[in-house]
Design an enzyme around this catalytic site. Sequence first.
Site, PDB file in Angstrom:
ATOM      1  N   HIS A 130      -8.806  -4.939   7.376  1.00  0.00           N
ATOM      2  CA  HIS A 130      -7.661  -3.483   6.469  1.00  0.00           C
ATOM      3  C   HIS A 130      -6.595  -2.901   6.684  1.00  0.00           C
ATOM      4  O   HIS A 130      -5.464  -3.803   5.898  1.00  0.00           O
ATOM      5  CB  HIS A 130      -9.072  -2.579   6.125  1.00  0.00           C
ATOM      6  CG  HIS A 130      -8.212  -1.912   5.044  1.00  0.00           C
ATOM      7  ND1 HIS A 130      -8.595  -1.837   3.888  1.00  0.00           N
ATOM      8  CD2 HIS A 130      -7.531  -0.579   5.127  1.00  0.00           C
ATOM      9  CE1 HIS A 130      -7.845  -0.401   2.819  1.00  0.00           C
ATOM     10  NE2 HIS A 130      -7.082   0.126   4.082  1.00  0.00           N
ATOM     11  N   GLU A 131      -6.351  -2.783   7.908  1.00  0.00           N
ATOM     12  CA  GLU A 131      -4.746  -2.522   7.925  1.00  0.00           C
ATOM     13  C   GLU A 131      -3.635  -3.823   8.512  1.00  0.00           C
ATOM     14  O   GLU A 131      -3.380  -3.321   8.111  1.00  0.00           O
ATOM     15  CB  GLU A 131      -5.170  -1.566   9.174  1.00  0.00           C
ATOM     16  CG  GLU A 131      -5.661  -0.211   9.309  1.00  0.00           C
ATOM     17  CD  GLU A 131      -4.985   1.256   7.770  1.00  0.00           C
ATOM     18  OE1 GLU A 131      -4.358   0.864   7.651  1.00  0.00           O
ATOM     19  OE2 GLU A 131      -6.256   1.298   7.488  1.00  0.00           O
ATOM     20  N   HIS A 134      -3.158  -4.918   5.438  1.00  0.00           N
ATOM     21  CA  HIS A 134      -1.504  -3.656   4.893  1.00  0.00           C
ATOM     22  C   HIS A 134       0.002  -3.839   5.793  1.00  0.00           C
ATOM     23  O   HIS A 134       1.110  -4.646   4.683  1.00  0.00           O
ATOM     24  CB  HIS A 134      -1.592  -2.775   5.125  1.00  0.00           C
ATOM     25  CG  HIS A 134      -2.658  -1.796   4.198  1.00  0.00           C
ATOM     26  ND1 HIS A 134      -2.247  -1.893   2.618  1.00  0.00           N
ATOM     27  CD2 HIS A 134      -3.762  -0.415   4.274  1.00  0.00           C
ATOM     28  CE1 HIS A 134      -3.103  -1.266   2.260  1.00  0.00           C
ATOM     29  NE2 HIS A 134      -4.135  -0.377   3.083  1.00  0.00           N
ATOM     30  N   GLU A 203      -5.533   0.022  -1.546  1.00  0.00           N
ATOM     31  CA  GLU A 203      -6.055  -0.128  -0.972  1.00  0.00           C
ATOM     32  C   GLU A 203      -7.307  -1.379  -1.177  1.00  0.00           C
ATOM     33  O   GLU A 203      -8.089  -1.807  -0.239  1.00  0.00           O
ATOM     34  CB  GLU A 203      -6.677   0.900  -1.511  1.00  0.00           C
ATOM     35  CG  GLU A 203      -5.954   2.173  -0.701  1.00  0.00           C
ATOM     36  CD  GLU A 203      -5.798   1.704   0.387  1.00  0.00           C
ATOM     37  OE1 GLU A 203      -6.940   1.618   1.222  1.00  0.00           O
ATOM     38  OE2 GLU A 203      -5.175   1.642   1.494  1.00  0.00           O
TER      39      GLU A 203
END
Length: 307
Positions: A130-131, A134, A203
């Site tokens: 997930h990071e 980003h 998100e």
Amino acid sequence: MNYARTALLLAAMTAIMLTAGFLMGGQGGLMIALVIAIAMNAFSYWNADKIVLRMYGAKEVDGRSAPEFFTLVENLARRADMPTPKVYIIDTDQPNAFATGRSPERAAVAATRGLLDRLTRDEIAGVMAHELAHVKNRDTLTMTITATIAGAIGMLANFAMFAGMFGGNNRDNPLGGIGTILVALLAPVAAMLVQMAISRTREYSADRAGAEICGNPLWLASALEKLEAHARGIDNNRAERNPATAHLFIVNPLHAHSVDGLFSTHPKTAERVRRLRAMASEMPVRREGGTSVPVTEGSGPQRGPWG
């Protein structure tokens, strides 16, 4: 598109600072706020990531100091077809994580000690994917700059409140003392609304992209449920002292009861989990054979998320 969104964000945050300066000091206050805003934007572009990492006492690790965790991030970055970012560990018990940096070539990802101790390897893979999403989407530049400028707006609001308490008055202030009060009350809310507008949609996007990177949406769904439950009961003192950075984290590091849901910088965890589970039902997923182990610094052999 990401550059356009970044420019729009900087314009919105700058407008808030300029309005606050005008309400507090008229034309003179407006010019001072303009100079500060330009300086903050330039400084944030080059240094915001370092500021945030230092703010949280993040310690950089590598393949020798945290072999399993570092190798996991390295393998995920390879799957995402991007450079391996710098990897940090934050010494706090609350499980959480964030990414920062102005580009994929100058990025960093950070996980807390609580996350590494409480999540399985599969769940950690989901969080770090997930990071990395980003970073790959270049969200980190926008989100980190927002944190820095929002913090400056908060300081300006505190100054306005201090000035109002002691009867501060500027004859150039178009609204007199009312302008100072409006800055103290409304500037932080306006900055929070801008943060909320960016973070909620990004998100969801990072959840989907992260699930594709790690190969199994259920890993991230399970991690989010655990993170949400633990974050409600474990303090993150640095985050509480710097609420302008809350939107950087994968889940809200501030206690849920202290922030009205209307102004939360994060979408509801239940909705994120629902979307991930729906995504899992539509795609083939990678499995670890049901044997996942925690990833802790210096533990076990160097091993990627899939062996």
